[in-house]
Scaffold this motif. Structure first.
Motif, PDB file in Angstrom:
ATOM      1  N   GLY A   7       0.822  -1.214   0.000  1.00  7.36           N
ATOM      2  CA  GLY A   7       0.000   0.000   0.000  1.00  7.36           C
ATOM      3  C   GLY A   7       0.847   1.252   0.000  1.00  7.36           C
ATOM      4  N   LYS A   8       1.861   1.278   0.876  1.00  3.72           N
ATOM      5  CA  LYS A   8       2.745   2.448   0.939  1.00  3.72           C
ATOM      6  C   LYS A   8       3.493   2.638  -0.376  1.00  3.72           C
ATOM      7  CE  LYS A   8       3.652   2.247   5.928  1.00  3.72           C
ATOM      8  NZ  LYS A   8       4.696   2.028   6.959  1.00  3.72           N
ATOM      9  N   LEU A   9       3.905   1.528  -0.981  1.00  2.00           N
ATOM     10  CA  LEU A   9       4.618   1.604  -2.253  1.00  2.00           C
ATOM     11  C   LEU A   9       3.712   2.182  -3.336  1.00  2.00           C
ATOM     12  CD1 LEU A   9       7.301   0.943  -3.621  1.00  2.00           C
ATOM     13  CD2 LEU A   9       6.429  -1.348  -4.069  1.00  2.00           C
ATOM     14  N   ASN A  10       2.455   1.780  -3.349  1.00  2.00           N
ATOM     15  CA  ASN A  10       1.513   2.334  -4.326  1.00  2.00           C
ATOM     16  C   ASN A  10       1.231   3.811  -4.067  1.00  2.00           C
ATOM     17  OD1 ASN A  10       0.452   0.289  -6.323  1.00  2.00           O
ATOM     18  ND2 ASN A  10       0.236  -0.892  -4.436  1.00  2.00           N
ATOM     19  N   ILE A  11       1.261   4.217  -2.789  1.00  4.67           N
ATOM     20  CA  ILE A  11       1.128   5.645  -2.466  1.00  4.67           C
ATOM     21  C   ILE A  11       2.294   6.416  -3.085  1.00  4.67           C
ATOM     22  CG2 ILE A  11       1.330   7.336  -0.598  1.00  4.67           C
ATOM     23  CD1 ILE A  11      -1.406   6.245  -0.578  1.00  4.67           C
ATOM     24  N   GLU A  12       3.508   5.910  -2.891  1.00  3.95           N
ATOM     25  CA  GLU A  12       4.697   6.585  -3.431  1.00  3.95           C
ATOM     26  C   GLU A  12       4.662   6.652  -4.954  1.00  3.95           C
ATOM     27  OE1 GLU A  12       8.085   4.584  -1.873  1.00  3.95           O
ATOM     28  OE2 GLU A  12       7.638   5.106   0.220  1.00  3.95           O
ATOM     29  N   GLU A  13       4.091   5.614  -5.563  1.00  5.55           N
ATOM     30  CA  GLU A  13       4.009   5.572  -7.031  1.00  5.55           C
ATOM     31  C   GLU A  13       2.739   6.240  -7.561  1.00  5.55           C
ATOM     32  OE1 GLU A  13       6.462   4.324  -9.144  1.00  5.55           O
ATOM     33  OE2 GLU A  13       7.593   4.355  -7.257  1.00  5.55           O
ATOM     34  N   ARG A  14       1.945   6.816  -6.636  1.00  2.00           N
ATOM     35  CA  ARG A  14       0.720   7.530  -6.981  1.00  2.00           C
ATOM     36  C   ARG A  14      -0.301   6.629  -7.680  1.00  2.00           C
ATOM     37  NH1 ARG A  14       1.375  12.813  -6.146  1.00  2.00           N
ATOM     38  NH2 ARG A  14      -0.384  13.385  -7.468  1.00  2.00           N
ATOM     39  N   LYS A  15      -0.310   5.369  -7.293  1.00  2.97           N
ATOM     40  CA  LYS A  15      -1.316   4.430  -7.785  1.00  2.97           C
ATOM     41  C   LYS A  15      -2.391   4.329  -6.715  1.00  2.97           C
ATOM     42  CE  LYS A  15       1.771   1.876 -10.834  1.00  2.97           C
ATOM     43  NZ  LYS A  15       2.223   0.544 -11.309  1.00  2.97           N
ATOM     44  N   TRP A  16      -3.277   5.306  -6.737  1.00  5.39           N
ATOM     45  CA  TRP A  16      -4.187   5.512  -5.616  1.00  5.39           C
ATOM     46  C   TRP A  16      -5.191   4.376  -5.453  1.00  5.39           C
ATOM     47  CZ3 TRP A  16      -1.463   8.856  -3.394  1.00  5.39           C
ATOM     48  CH2 TRP A  16      -0.905   9.956  -4.065  1.00  5.39           C
ATOM     49  N   ASN A  17      -5.789   3.914  -6.530  1.00  4.50           N
ATOM     50  CA  ASN A  17      -6.817   2.881  -6.412  1.00  4.50           C
ATOM     51  C   ASN A  17      -6.233   1.581  -5.855  1.00  4.50           C
ATOM     52  OD1 ASN A  17      -8.754   4.630  -7.392  1.00  4.50           O
ATOM     53  ND2 ASN A  17      -8.498   3.968  -9.516  1.00  4.50           N
ATOM     54  N   LYS A  18      -5.044   1.232  -6.320  1.00  2.23           N
ATOM     55  CA  LYS A  18      -4.410   0.021  -5.797  1.00  2.23           C
ATOM     56  C   LYS A  18      -4.040   0.202  -4.329  1.00  2.23           C
ATOM     57  CE  LYS A  18      -3.055  -4.131  -6.398  1.00  2.23           C
ATOM     58  NZ  LYS A  18      -4.023  -5.188  -6.740  1.00  2.23           N
ATOM     59  N   ALA A  19      -3.616   1.398  -3.960  1.00  2.00           N
ATOM     60  CA  ALA A  19      -3.302   1.675  -2.556  1.00  2.00           C
ATOM     61  C   ALA A  19      -4.539   1.488  -1.689  1.00  2.00           C
ATOM     62  CB  ALA A  19      -2.761   3.092  -2.409  1.00  2.00           C
ATOM     63  N   HIS A  20      -5.689   1.975  -2.158  1.00  2.00           N
ATOM     64  CA  HIS A  20      -6.941   1.808  -1.411  1.00  2.00           C
ATOM     65  C   HIS A  20      -7.245   0.328  -1.191  1.00  2.00           C
ATOM     66  CE1 HIS A  20      -8.234   5.898  -0.969  1.00  2.00           C
ATOM     67  NE2 HIS A  20      -8.208   6.145  -2.270  1.00  2.00           N
ATOM     68  N   GLN A  21      -7.050  -0.480  -2.217  1.00  2.00           N
ATOM     69  CA  GLN A  21      -7.328  -1.913  -2.098  1.00  2.00           C
ATOM     70  C   GLN A  21      -6.460  -2.535  -1.000  1.00  2.00           C
ATOM     71  OE1 GLN A  21      -6.925  -3.910  -5.879  1.00  2.00           O
ATOM     72  NE2 GLN A  21      -8.168  -2.373  -6.942  1.00  2.00           N
ATOM     73  N   CYS A  22      -5.195  -2.147  -0.980  1.00  2.00           N
ATOM     74  CA  CYS A  22      -4.273  -2.706   0.020  1.00  2.00           C
ATOM     75  C   CYS A  22      -4.702  -2.333   1.431  1.00  2.00           C
ATOM     76  CB  CYS A  22      -2.858  -2.206  -0.238  1.00  2.00           C
ATOM     77  SG  CYS A  22      -2.106  -2.865  -1.746  1.00  2.00           S
ATOM     78  N   PHE A  23      -4.995  -1.065   1.643  1.00  2.00           N
ATOM     79  CA  PHE A  23      -5.345  -0.629   2.997  1.00  2.00           C
ATOM     80  C   PHE A  23      -6.751  -1.093   3.390  1.00  2.00           C
ATOM     81  CE2 PHE A  23      -1.952   2.460   1.935  1.00  2.00           C
ATOM     82  CZ  PHE A  23      -1.058   2.038   2.899  1.00  2.00           C
ATOM     83  N   ASP A  24      -7.605  -1.341   2.416  1.00  2.00           N
ATOM     84  CA  ASP A  24      -8.912  -1.919   2.733  1.00  2.00           C
ATOM     85  C   ASP A  24      -8.755  -3.338   3.277  1.00  2.00           C
ATOM     86  OD1 ASP A  24     -10.418   0.293   2.112  1.00  2.00           O
ATOM     87  OD2 ASP A  24     -10.786  -0.314   0.026  1.00  2.00           O
TER      88      ASP A  24
END
Length: 396
Positions: free
Chosen positions: A136-153
């Motif tokens: 999730g944090k890695l997707n935040i850094e890469e600005r992949k917001w939707n994938k980040a949401h999936q991880c933290f969900d």
């Protein structure tokens, strides 16, 4: 004795394999972080040495993985990478190998490779709780917001009050301009932990972006009551006042930021440029120079410092030194992407001034001055003699 040693070695191998098998079952059935071997009764070096002996006799994917985990625990990511590559040659479908590879690439600060490893770990069925946090944090850094949401969900479905998951979802929603969701998640994080600084800062910035300056100031005041010496909060308050046109008040907060954090180039730049345009050059100079020490890309600030050294310092006997400093800052003001005619002109002008100052310190200049002095002295004596002759002639 030989039989005892082999029995111990066999027992150790069986333990490692049993541990690996247990991890595999855990990964399939739970979101908990898989248990990784750690040094207890024997040292890291002895564990690695013992595993190396076993690998030499009977190499396998999981033994390479176990040794990689030991290296990873000691932050020896390059050694871990070598072993994981070998493990993947034996078995490229093990999710836990790719998860370990993700951690290695994060330590090596290679986010693109880390992201690829995470995607493979997910593809092969990783279920580790800690995986979703890192991914999730890695997707935040890469600005992949939707994938980040999936991880933290994934995390929030198991632990609804998880602080980091709440914060990062709020952060991601703010970046996506979904202010309602962002405010909700950030406030949830703060309600769980009053001194969650990152959440306070994210909420202040969000209110600023929304032009809700009153709410931004209220949130900043709340945070400052908890963190009275935090430079970032002071800088944000300065931003808010500047946003509302209260420049004098903003400068007070920027100066305070600079006092609290001498490396804050943003605060030093703000104060320095403000003083420069107010023509308070002696005040502007130290702030601008410090800003440039921490951010060499401030081309306008570099030009302003060059201007101060060229025109607004007491030159006298130090003229050459100040002109050379001006030249240095004018050179820093040059940007390869954006050529500037004013800077080109300034460099030509200052080069001529330096050349003149260098010449003034040369023997040739001293000889020229002596010759000029002697010529002027001779001219004065000639005029004196002429005036005497004129007086004599007029008296006859």
């Amino acid at each position: 004795m030989w039989l005892e040693k082999n029995a111990i070695r066999t027992f150790f191998v069986l333990c490692l394999l049993l541990l690996a098998a247990c991890q595999g079952r855990n990964l399939e059935s739970t979101l908990q972080m898989p248990d990784l071997p750690s040094a207890t009764s024997i040292s890291y070096e002895k564990e690695v040495s013992f595993l190396s002996q076993i690998i030499e006799d009977n190499p396998s994917a999981d033994l390479y993985y176990q040794r990689a985990i030991l290296h990873l625990g000691e932050k020896k990511e390059n050694l871990a990478l070598e072993d994981l590559k070998k493990a993947l040659l034996y078995d490229s479908l093990q999710a836990k190998y790719h998860f370990a590879l993700l951690q290695v690439y994060l330590l090596r600060e290679e986010p693109k490779k880390a992201l690829a490893a995470a995607e493979r770990a997910e593809l092969y069925g990783i279920k580790a709780f800690e995986f979703y946090r890192l991914y999730g944090k890695l997707n935040i850094e890469e600005r992949k917001w939707n994938k980040a949401h999936q991880c933290f969900d994934h995390i929030l479905n198991l632990i609804p009050q998880d602080l980091e998951a709440l914060y990062y979802k709020g952060f991601a929603f703010a970046a996506q301009r979904d202010s309602t969701q962002a405010i909700s998640y950030l406030n949830q994080a703060i309600s769980q932990k009053k001194d969650y600084l990152d959440a306070h800062i994210a909420l202040i910035r969000l209110y600023q972006d929304l032009r809700k300056t009153r709410l931004a100031l209220q949130q900043a005041e709340t945070a400052l009551a908890i963190f009275p010496q935090n430079p970032t909060l002071h800088f944000l308050v300065g931003n808010i006042h500047q946003q509302t046109g209260k420049n004098e008040t903003a400068q007070f907060w920027y100066r305070k930021t600079a006092e609290l954090d001498t490396t804050s180039w943003q605060a030093h730049h703000q104060v320095g440029m403000y003083y420069f345009y107010k023509e308070y050059y002696s005040g502007a100079l130290p702030y601008l120079e410090r800003a440039l020490r921490h951010n060499a890309q401030l081309y306008q600030a570099a030009y302003c410092v060059g201007f101060i050294y060229e025109y607004k310092t007491k030159r006298e006997e130090n003229a050459l030194l100040y002109y050379q400093k001006a030249q240095n800052f004018y050179q820093k003001a040059q940007s390869a992407e954006k050529p500037n005619a004013n800077i080109t002109e300034a460099l030509t002008r200052i080069a001529a001034k330096i050349e003149r100052e260098v010449y003034k310190n040369s023997p040739e200049y001293a000889a020229e001055r002596l010759k000029r002095y002697q010529q002027e002295k001779a001219d004065r004596e000639r005029r004196y003699r002429d005036s005497i002759q004129n007086l004599k002639r007029d008296s006859l």
